[in-house]
Write a protein that holds these residues in place. Structure first.
Motif, PDB file in Angstrom:
ATOM      1  N   MET A 276       0.841  -1.205   0.000  1.00  0.00           N
ATOM      2  CA  MET A 276       0.000   0.000   0.000  1.00  0.00           C
ATOM      3  C   MET A 276       0.876   1.254   0.000  1.00  0.00           C
ATOM      4  N   ARG A 277       1.934   1.217   0.789  1.00  0.00           N
ATOM      5  CA  ARG A 277       2.855   2.358   0.841  1.00  0.00           C
ATOM      6  C   ARG A 277       3.504   2.572  -0.531  1.00  0.00           C
ATOM      7  N   GLU A 278       3.919   1.481  -1.150  1.00  0.00           N
ATOM      8  CA  GLU A 278       4.539   1.575  -2.468  1.00  0.00           C
ATOM      9  C   GLU A 278       3.568   2.160  -3.491  1.00  0.00           C
ATOM     10  N   MET A 279       2.292   1.791  -3.398  1.00  0.00           N
ATOM     11  CA  MET A 279       1.310   2.288  -4.352  1.00  0.00           C
ATOM     12  C   MET A 279       1.082   3.790  -4.179  1.00  0.00           C
ATOM     13  N   VAL A 280       0.982   4.244  -2.948  1.00  0.00           N
ATOM     14  CA  VAL A 280       0.796   5.680  -2.708  1.00  0.00           C
ATOM     15  C   VAL A 280       2.050   6.447  -3.110  1.00  0.00           C
ATOM     16  N   ASP A 281       3.240   5.892  -2.785  1.00  0.00           N
ATOM     17  CA  ASP A 281       4.495   6.515  -3.234  1.00  0.00           C
ATOM     18  C   ASP A 281       4.501   6.662  -4.752  1.00  0.00           C
ATOM     19  N   HIS A 282       4.048   5.633  -5.430  1.00  0.00           N
ATOM     20  CA  HIS A 282       4.019   5.651  -6.894  1.00  0.00           C
ATOM     21  C   HIS A 282       3.145   6.792  -7.401  1.00  0.00           C
ATOM     22  N   LEU A 283       1.972   6.984  -6.808  1.00  0.00           N
ATOM     23  CA  LEU A 283       1.080   8.059  -7.241  1.00  0.00           C
ATOM     24  C   LEU A 283       1.723   9.433  -7.035  1.00  0.00           C
ATOM     25  N   ILE A 284       2.473   9.581  -5.946  1.00  0.00           N
ATOM     26  CA  ILE A 284       3.084  10.874  -5.635  1.00  0.00           C
ATOM     27  C   ILE A 284       4.320  11.111  -6.493  1.00  0.00           C
ATOM     28  N   GLU A 285       5.217  10.133  -6.507  1.00  0.00           N
ATOM     29  CA  GLU A 285       6.531  10.332  -7.114  1.00  0.00           C
ATOM     30  C   GLU A 285       6.510  10.187  -8.629  1.00  0.00           C
ATOM     31  N   VAL A 286       5.665   9.335  -9.132  1.00  0.00           N
ATOM     32  CA  VAL A 286       5.637   9.096 -10.566  1.00  0.00           C
ATOM     33  C   VAL A 286       4.616   9.981 -11.265  1.00  0.00           C
ATOM     34  N   HIS A 287       3.435  10.118 -10.662  1.00  0.00           N
ATOM     35  CA  HIS A 287       2.362  10.860 -11.318  1.00  0.00           C
ATOM     36  C   HIS A 287       2.114  12.239 -10.710  1.00  0.00           C
ATOM     37  N   GLY A 288       2.877  12.588  -9.701  1.00  0.00           N
ATOM     38  CA  GLY A 288       2.782  13.931  -9.150  1.00  0.00           C
ATOM     39  C   GLY A 288       1.483  14.249  -8.462  1.00  0.00           C
ATOM     40  N   LYS A 289       0.797  13.251  -7.927  1.00  0.00           N
ATOM     41  CA  LYS A 289      -0.485  13.487  -7.268  1.00  0.00           C
ATOM     42  C   LYS A 289      -0.275  14.091  -5.884  1.00  0.00           C
ATOM     43  N   ARG A 290      -1.139  15.054  -5.536  1.00  0.00           N
ATOM     44  CA  ARG A 290      -1.024  15.744  -4.248  1.00  0.00           C
ATOM     45  C   ARG A 290      -2.348  15.817  -3.494  1.00  0.00           C
ATOM     46  N   LYS A 291      -3.452  15.737  -4.216  1.00  0.00           N
ATOM     47  CA  LYS A 291      -4.757  15.905  -3.579  1.00  0.00           C
ATOM     48  C   LYS A 291      -5.436  14.544  -3.469  1.00  0.00           C
ATOM     49  N   PHE A 292      -5.302  13.909  -2.317  1.00  0.00           N
ATOM     50  CA  PHE A 292      -5.765  12.540  -2.128  1.00  0.00           C
ATOM     51  C   PHE A 292      -7.103  12.510  -1.398  1.00  0.00           C
ATOM     52  N   VAL A 293      -7.932  11.527  -1.773  1.00  0.00           N
ATOM     53  CA  VAL A 293      -9.072  11.114  -0.954  1.00  0.00           C
ATOM     54  C   VAL A 293      -8.948   9.607  -0.749  1.00  0.00           C
ATOM     55  N   PHE A 294      -9.524   9.135   0.342  1.00  0.00           N
ATOM     56  CA  PHE A 294      -9.324   7.732   0.723  1.00  0.00           C
ATOM     57  C   PHE A 294     -10.657   7.111   1.132  1.00  0.00           C
ATOM     58  N   ILE A 295     -10.969   5.954   0.540  1.00  0.00           N
ATOM     59  CA  ILE A 295     -12.143   5.179   0.965  1.00  0.00           C
ATOM     60  C   ILE A 295     -11.634   4.068   1.866  1.00  0.00           C
ATOM     61  N   LYS A 296     -11.887   4.214   3.141  1.00  0.00           N
ATOM     62  CA  LYS A 296     -11.337   3.323   4.160  1.00  0.00           C
ATOM     63  C   LYS A 296     -12.278   2.146   4.401  1.00  0.00           C
ATOM     64  N   GLY A 297     -11.713   1.043   4.902  1.00  0.00           N
ATOM     65  CA  GLY A 297     -12.523  -0.090   5.324  1.00  0.00           C
ATOM     66  C   GLY A 297     -13.117   0.148   6.700  1.00  0.00           C
ATOM     67  N   PRO A 298     -13.834  -0.836   7.256  1.00  0.00           N
ATOM     68  CA  PRO A 298     -14.494  -0.651   8.559  1.00  0.00           C
ATOM     69  C   PRO A 298     -13.503  -0.301   9.660  1.00  0.00           C
ATOM     70  N   ASP A 299     -13.941   0.521  10.582  1.00  0.00           N
ATOM     71  CA  ASP A 299     -13.099   0.920  11.709  1.00  0.00           C
ATOM     72  C   ASP A 299     -12.718  -0.291  12.551  1.00  0.00           C
ATOM     73  N   GLY A 300     -11.469  -0.329  12.987  1.00  0.00           N
ATOM     74  CA  GLY A 300     -11.010  -1.370  13.901  1.00  0.00           C
ATOM     75  C   GLY A 300     -10.488  -2.613  13.232  1.00  0.00           C
ATOM     76  N   GLY A 301     -10.734  -2.805  11.955  1.00  0.00           N
ATOM     77  CA  GLY A 301     -10.262  -3.999  11.263  1.00  0.00           C
ATOM     78  C   GLY A 301      -8.767  -3.937  11.015  1.00  0.00           C
ATOM     79  N   HIS A 302      -8.112  -5.082  11.126  1.00  0.00           N
ATOM     80  CA  HIS A 302      -6.661  -5.124  10.937  1.00  0.00           C
ATOM     81  C   HIS A 302      -6.259  -4.602   9.563  1.00  0.00           C
ATOM     82  N   GLU A 303      -6.838  -5.163   8.513  1.00  0.00           N
ATOM     83  CA  GLU A 303      -6.449  -4.773   7.162  1.00  0.00           C
ATOM     84  C   GLU A 303      -6.801  -3.314   6.900  1.00  0.00           C
ATOM     85  N   SER A 304      -7.954  -2.890   7.382  1.00  0.00           N
ATOM     86  CA  SER A 304      -8.386  -1.512   7.170  1.00  0.00           C
ATOM     87  C   SER A 304      -7.411  -0.519   7.804  1.00  0.00           C
TER      88      SER A 304
END
Length: 1016
Positions: A125-153
């Motif tokens: 997940m970190r690598e994917m977000v790094d890719h969006l920032i460093e390769v595609h220059g993205k700065r304005k992020f929104v995030f659709i999160k999973g359920p609160d308290g879940g390990h994967e989320s």
């Protein structure tokens, strides 16, 4: 299922698939099955739905959790994240811990005392977000999160926040929406961001389902996907590849296998770690702004390294660049180009290209190419190419190529090639090739080849070949002698057919004939190409998924080659070389056809054939002398067209088979729905199941749906593919799952069984137990659903029949009382008044019962309208009145539009509601005195008295109905709209048509309107 063989339970929420591609629940089932088959253990899969679902139909599935008991199961695996769509982590943990007397393993979620297998989602997940920032220059992020308290989320959220913080990008919590991992959450998230006016250029979703929902909602909002918006998901679901979704791949099969191994150790009393974490892999496709790998690899030059996933700025082949690549990728050669594009216009920010064409792709600074063409790819500075063409690819600096062509590929510096062509492949420095062609392959330094051609294969150094051609192969395969020694007396220049090609070339090499091709050279080329094909490896061989995992039977991590694949691979190498040398494409074409036919016949996908062919092309062209290359390229182009044709045929075949399966299921449904007897339905179900190879199948119906876990009746039994006639069924305790005699029949069999609930809405009917061999597909769930609906219909009919029988018994009872009363009247004149009272009361009750019975017989139970019988009765009465009064009237036929789509998408319960609403709207649209009835299914009819002339009356009625439906659709919260097709016939003075003729005429006009709608 028996005392001698252990049984493991697996709890999932659903079983589903897309044609022949499995969703992750099915992959988990297959992974657990792999291990248990090897260990000779039974598997029971319980499809329990989502816990605490707001939908009654899904809650009906939860009852299967009652079967999880230590006297039936020796171990249990729970797909925790899947069943927790509406429940929090604590609720699911409490539920799982209630089975503490059974060894348990959780997949996807961690609990304090329960061993769990989870994905290590942080790094990917970190690598994917790094890719969006460093390769595609993205700065304005929104995030659709999973359920609160879940390990994967929580892990995925932490990775996002850490990446943003590391790049100095603040993140407002308002830019995050907490979802449930379900498709609907993606829709809701986009509406949430839209309503708050939040701007964003990158949308990160915690899973692919929510990403897909977000994509759908974005298209509904804007009519298209914003072109500069990067969208990424997580899980690499079955639809992610065809949609080009950049995501993180979880190896669900490996997770399932690991969980199965752990539960087996727990059953053996062994200790195990509480947490088992598996790594994930970033899969870059086009949704982040990158170019798909199959496109990139098609245009990759010889020697260029292959791209397994997508390409973008600073990584992979230089076809696509991204904005803001940053120092991590060595600068930005595009000068702030677009977020994504092919060959964008932009300045090469470093160096100078003073005269000529220069293409600088992805961080490829160019030094000076004063009078030639310079192509520099990925960090490939070019020194000076004053009067020639210089191609430097990936870290391949070129010194000076003053009067010739210099091609340096992958770390291959070229010193001086003053009057010839120098081709240096990976790490192959060339000293001086002053008057000839020098080709140095990987790590093959060439000293001096002053007047000849030098071809050095991998790690095969050549000293000096001053007056001839030198070809040095690397170590030959075992059992094959080198074709020649790299010596002046046995050099390629002495072998017929390898003279330099003419400057121009068209078609096959005219100088090659069977008589002038040296057998040793042919054999050497065959062995070289075969070796390169082998080195591509099975994971890159067509027929396997991107990560080397076969669909269906192939175990994760196992890449055992089947004999036909090995044989075809050998033939591909041989016929490829034969076709190139002979100029005949047919041998290679035929072998490719055999290979792709074998892939289709064995259920392997062809989706990566183009990418595989690009790799073979790269390896083959790198080994061929230059004058063979043009025809070889033609051969590869033809092969690519062949692959495209095969893919088209494969998709057409898949569509046909899917349509055929759907047609078979529709026929099965029609037969089930037309059978009003449970035994007949069971026989039809048995025929279908055995036809599709389901060897063990059982259908049990609850004796009392109000107390389902008390007793059930086994109505269907298939043992080893043979139907067992159970008569009226066998009653047994529900908690046994199946009757003991049935279980004893299977004691010697190792079985994989899936258990599903039979239900309709919130009505529990029973359950099915079906066996499976290789995989569980949605076919099982569809059969189960159709059977549920059919059984519900039979149950309803039986209830109505029982009600009528009770009424008839009451009538008979009252009649007997009346007879007795009459007899007593004759015997007891003194009690005549009392008898008359009894008689009057009995008659009144009898009349009321007759009225009730008649009312039931003429009314449609679902809508309350008249049924066919009631319509004919009431119409006759109305027609007599109309005729007496000279009244004009209309006969109307109506047919709901798209009811089947509503049933298929939302279920028959929702379809019933749509029918009821339609009846209400029609009733509200018609004038007083009308006779309205539901004829059956989605068909309605009416007789309508009117005062206007026929045309005006018809238009007025039709307009009122249209207005009613439009008003309903505007105010309705449904995801679908109601519409209806109408047909009218009019009876006025002078009309000689009978009522039946008017009905036929109205019906014909109805279907004319429906046909017009379809054409529109």
């Amino acid at each position: 299922m028996n005392k001698r063989r252990r049984t493991v339970g697996l709890v999932v929420d659903q079983i589903s698939s897309l044609v022949d591609h499995d969703f992750f629940q099915n992959i988990v089932i297959s992974g657990v099955t792999d291990v248990l088959r090897r260990k000779d253990m039974n598997l029971l899969v319980f499809v329990v739905g989502k816990i605490k679902s707001p939908y009654a139909w899904e809650n009906s599935r939860n009852i299967l959790m009652e079967f999880i008991r230590s006297d039936k199961l020796d171990g249990l695996i729970v797909l925790s994240t899947a069943i927790a769509g509406y429940a929090d982590k604590q609720s699911i943990g409490k539920l799982i811990k209630s089975y503490r007397n059974i060894p348990i393993v959780s997949i996807g979620e961690t609990y304090e005392t329960i061993p769990s297998v989870v994905s290590g989602g942080y790094d990917a997940m970190r690598e994917m977000v790094d890719h969006l920032i460093e390769v595609h220059g993205k700065r304005k992020f929104v995030f659709i999160k999973g359920p609160d308290g879940g390990h994967e989320s929580e892990i995925r959220l932490a990775a996002l926040l850490d990446s943003l913080a590391a790049h100095g990008i603040p993140f407002d919590p308002e830019r995050m929406y907490t979802g449930s991992y379900l498709y609907e959450s993606g829709h809701a998230a986009i509406r949430y961001f839209h309503e708050r006016g939040i701007e964003y250029d990158a949308l990160v979703s915690s899973n692919d389902d929510m990403a897909l929902g977000a994509i759908k909602e974005l298209k509904q909002l804007y009519g298209y996907l914003p072109p500069d918006l990067a969208i990424v998901g997580y899980d690499d679901a079955v639809y992610a590849h065809p949609l080009g979704l950049t995501t993180v791949r979880q190896d669900f099969r490996l997770q399932a296998q690991q969980a199965a191994e752990i539960v087996c150790r727990l059953m053996d009393g062994e200790e195990t770690d509480i947490r088992h974490e598996l790594s994930n892999k970033l899969v870059i496709r086009s949704s982040c702004g990158c170019v798909p790998p199959v496109v990139v690899n098609t245009f990759r030059p010889m020697g260029e390294s292959r791209s397994d996933d997508g390409v973008s700025a600073g990584e992979g082949t230089g076809v696509l660049s991204g904005e803001g690549a940053g120092d991590r990728y060595g600068g930005n050669a595009l000068g702030g180009g677009a977020s994504a594009g092919v060959m964008p216009d932009g300045d090469a920010t470093e160096g100078d290209i003073s005269a000529g064409d220069a293409l600088a792709v992805r961080n490829a600074p160019v030094g000076d190419a004063s009078s030639g063409d310079a192509l520099a790819d990925r960090n490939a500075p070019v020194g000076d190419a004053s009067s020639g063409d210089a191609l430097a690819v990936r870290n391949a600096p070129v010194g000076d190529a003053s009067s010739g062509d210099a091609l340096a590929v992958r770390n291959a510096p070229v010193g001086d090639a003053s009057s010839g062509d120098a081709h240096a492949d990976r790490n192959a420095p060339v000293g001086d090739a002053s008057s000839g062609d020098a080709h140095a392959d990987r790590n093959a330094p060439v000293g001096d080849a002053s007047s000849g051609d030098a071809l050095a294969d991998r790690n095969a150094p050549v000293g000096d070949a001053s007056s001839g051609d030198a070809l040095a192969d690397r170590k030959p395969p075992v059992g094959i002698s080198p074709a020649w020694d790299a010596s002046p007396g046995d050099s390629p220049s002495a072998i017929a057919g390898f003279a330099p090609a003419p400057a121009t070339f068209a078609g096959r090499p005219a100088s090659l004939t069977p008589g002038n091709i040296d057998r040793r050279m042919v054999e050497w080329l065959k062995q070289t190409v075969l070796r390169e094909i082998r080195e591509i490896g099975l994971s890159g061989f067509a027929g396997f998924e991107e990560d080397g995992e076969r669909t269906g039977r192939q175990n994760a991590g196992e890449q055992a080659e089947e004999a036909p694949i090995v044989e075809l691979r050998e033939m591909l190498a041989v016929t490829l070389v034969d076709s190139i040398l002979s100029g005949e494409s047919l041998p290679f074409y035929r072998t490719m056809e055999r290979y792709m036919t074998y892939l289709r016949d064995t259920g392997r996908p062809l989706i990566r054939m183009h990418d595989w062919l690009s790799r073979i092309r790269e390896k083959t062209l790198a080994r061929l002398p230059q004058h063979f290359v043009p025809f070889a390229e033609d051969l590869f182009h033809a092969a690519r067209a062949h692959i495209s044709d095969a893919l088209g045929k494969s998709e057409a075949s898949r569509y046909f088979l899917s349509s055929l399966q759907s047609a078979q299921l529709e026929q099965f449904s029609e037969e089930l729905f037309s059978a009003l007897d449970v035994r007949e339905q069971m026989k039809q179900t048995a025929d279908l199941l055995t036809k599709h190879g389901i060897r063990y199948a059982f259908v049990a119906l609850y004796e009392d749906p109000a107390r389902p876990m008390d007793e059930s009746r086994l109505m269907l039994e298939i043992q080893d593919g043979k139907w067992v006639d159970l008569g009226d069924g066998v009653v047994f305790p529900t908690m046994s799952l199946l009757p003991d005699p049935v279980i004893r029949k299977m004691e010697d069999q190792r079985l994989d069984l899936v258990v599903q609930v039979l239900f309709h809405s919130d009505t529990r009917l029973g359950y099915t137990v079906f066996s499976f061999d290789d995989r569980v597909t949605r076919y099982y769930e569809v059969i189960n659903n159709r059977l549920s609906i059919a059984l519900k219909n039979v149950k309803h009919v039986m209830e109505e029949q029982n009600y009528r029988q009770n009424l008839e018994l009451q009538v008979a009872k009252r009649t007997k009382e009346l007879t007795d009363a009459n007899a007593k009247l004759r015997e007891e004149i003194a009690k005549r008044q009392e008898a008359e009272d009894k008689l009057r009361k009995a008659l009144e009750e009898l009349a009321a019962l007759n009225v009730e019975l008649h009312a039931i017989s003429i009314r449609d139970e679902l809508t309350g309208l008249l049924n066919r019988r009631g319509f004919m009765e009431q119409s006759k009465i109305s027609l007599r009145r109309f005729a007496k009064n000279g009244q004009t009237y209309l006969v109307m036929f109506a047919d709901m539009d798209n009811l089947k789509k509503i049933n298929d998408r939302y279920g028959h319960g929702e379809g019933d509601l749509a029918i009821v609403e339609t009846a209400k709207l029609l009733r509200a649209s018609l004038p007083a005195g009308s006779v309205l009835a539901r004829m059956g299914g989605d068909e309605f009819t009416a007789v309508i008295p009117v005062n206007e002339n026929c045309r005006e009356a018809t238009d007025a009625v039709q307009n009122r109905i249209s207005d009613q439906f439009a008003a309903f659709n505007r105010s309705s919260a449904k995801d679908y709209e109601l519409s209806i097709s109408l047909g009218f016939a009019c009876h006025e003075d002078g009309c000689n048509n009978t009522f039946n003729e008017l009905m036929i005429l109205a019906d014909n006009r109805l279907y004319e309107q429906k046909a017009a709608k379809r054409r529109a």
